[in-house]
Design a protein around this motif. Structure first.
Motif, PDB file in Angstrom:
ATOM      1  N   THR A  54     -29.703   1.388 -37.577  1.00 18.67           N
ATOM      2  CA  THR A  54     -29.018   0.260 -38.225  1.00 18.67           C
ATOM      3  C   THR A  54     -27.519   0.293 -37.959  1.00 18.67           C
ATOM      4  N   VAL A  55     -26.914   1.445 -38.201  1.00 24.34           N
ATOM      5  CA  VAL A  55     -25.462   1.587 -38.070  1.00 24.34           C
ATOM      6  C   VAL A  55     -25.015   1.383 -36.631  1.00 24.34           C
ATOM      7  N   PHE A  58     -25.178  -2.262 -35.663  1.00 18.74           N
ATOM      8  CA  PHE A  58     -24.121  -3.008 -36.340  1.00 18.74           C
ATOM      9  C   PHE A  58     -22.748  -2.687 -35.760  1.00 18.74           C
ATOM     10  N   ASN A  59     -22.508  -1.419 -35.429  1.00 15.75           N
ATOM     11  CA  ASN A  59     -21.222  -1.040 -34.846  1.00 15.75           C
ATOM     12  C   ASN A  59     -21.000  -1.711 -33.494  1.00 15.75           C
ATOM     13  N   PHE A  94     -30.530  -5.784 -36.445  1.00 12.49           N
ATOM     14  CA  PHE A  94     -29.771  -5.100 -37.502  1.00 12.49           C
ATOM     15  C   PHE A  94     -30.372  -5.373 -38.873  1.00 12.49           C
ATOM     16  N   MET A  98     -31.933  -2.619 -41.364  1.00  6.52           N
ATOM     17  CA  MET A  98     -31.244  -2.516 -42.648  1.00  6.52           C
ATOM     18  C   MET A  98     -32.228  -2.686 -43.798  1.00  6.52           C
ATOM     19  N   PHE A 124     -24.383   4.126 -47.215  1.00  8.88           N
ATOM     20  CA  PHE A 124     -24.509   2.776 -46.661  1.00  8.88           C
ATOM     21  C   PHE A 124     -23.126   2.150 -46.472  1.00  8.88           C
ATOM     22  N   TYR A 125     -22.244   2.370 -47.421  1.00  7.77           N
ATOM     23  CA  TYR A 125     -20.896   1.796 -47.324  1.00  7.77           C
ATOM     24  C   TYR A 125     -20.153   2.359 -46.107  1.00  7.77           C
ATOM     25  N   LEU A 128     -21.778   1.050 -42.771  1.00  2.98           N
ATOM     26  CA  LEU A 128     -21.588  -0.360 -42.443  1.00  2.98           C
ATOM     27  C   LEU A 128     -20.121  -0.741 -42.284  1.00  2.98           C
TER      28      LEU A 128
END
Length: 301
Positions: A54-55, A58-59, A94, A98, A124-125, A128
């Protein structure tokens, strides 16, 4: 999207390192508390792997969207632009992973304790907002420290917790401190990985308005810090054995320190993303994988 594109977009090839982070937490739980594997631990491992995907998706998505047009990062460096991937499709991937991570996380909290929501939300913070928001974490000088602690310490700590949560007396501030000491070699290596990456990307980061730690201390000091951390991380291993925080086989890794330092010499001389940064990854992986494996092997002695 072809599988080879997903492989690079999600950086699946780096996922096994997370398994070793989980392994060190599980091994310490067995070493100190004779804990056994359980269903929550297996679910937690799946969460770590799915959130890793996921990360990374997203990155790459955010790095592409936020990249400056003053250079060819979008066209040559980022997988999305280089392979002409659809932003809509990337974002859907994503959202899927997620959602998978969130559902598994909710299940884990339901099976263990509401207290797991705290490290879950923090993790998670960090994951993301590493590349999102008005001031992404990857554009700040604290990125290396925060990310290294989140990965190298909190992942093993939660792994230990889900193995001993039924015995609350096993989990206290003293145990948390001991886990930090046991994980410190891994934390330093994670720090080095990000520091080396940002050292090689300094010029590109400046164009993209990212003021990382290397921006403030310069490449020369960054290389000196990396070398210091590398040596300390290996020297910590026999120290942990002496103080009964780890089984004796982990101390064997210190024997290959001189060889790894010689391997790193080209990076110390020139910091290049394509030519010498892989040397940092290779030497780092020796400890990242060897330490947890030897810790596990040591349990049988």
């Amino acid at each position: 999207m072809r599988f080879k594109h997903f492989w690079e977009l999600a950086e699946v090839y780096t996922a096994p390192l997370n398994i070793f982070l989980v392994l060190i937490g599980a091994s310490y739980a067995q070493f100190q508390f004779d804990a056994s594997l359980n269903v929550p631990f297996l679910i937690y491992t799946l969460i770590i792997l799915s959130f890793h995907v996921t990360v990374n998706i997203f990155n790459n998505y955010m790095d592409y969207k936020n990249a400056s047009e003053d250079h060819q990062y979008k066209q040559k460096s980022n997988i999305i632009g280089r392979e002409h991937l659809s932003l809509t499709v990337v974002f859907r991937y994503f959202l899927f992973f997620m959602a998978l991570s969130s559902v598994l996380g909710a299940l884990l909290i339901w099976m263990t304790s509401i207290w797991l929501m705290i490290p879950g939300v923090v993790g998670f913070y960090i994951g993301l907002f590493y590349s999102a928001g008005p001031r992404p974490l990857n554009s700040l000088p604290i990125a290396e420290t925060v990310t290294a602690l989140a990965s190298g310490y909190f992942i093993p700590l939660v792994a230990l917790y889900v193995l001993v949560y039924q015995e609350p007396a096993f989990f206290n501030s003293s145990v948390m401190l001991n886990v930090l000491l046991v994980c410190l070699p891994l934390v330093l290596m994670m720090f080095n990985n990000l520091l080396a990456n940002n050292t090689c990307d300094l010029e590109e980061d400046i164009v993209n308005h990212r003021k990382t730690l290397v921006y403030y201390i310069g490449k020369h000091r960054a290389v000196r810090i990396l070398k210091f951390n590398f040596i300390v991380s290996f020297l910590l291993l026999p120290t942990l054995v002496v103080f009964d925080k780890a089984p004796w086989p982990v101390a064997l890794l210190v024997l290959i320190l001189p060889l790894l330092l010689r391997k790193l010499q080209p990076y110390f001389t020139k910091q290049d993303k394509q030519k010498t940064f892989p040397l940092v990854l290779m030497t780092m992986s020796v400890l990242m994988m060897g330490y947890p494996c030897l810790y596990l092997i040591g349990l049988f002695f």
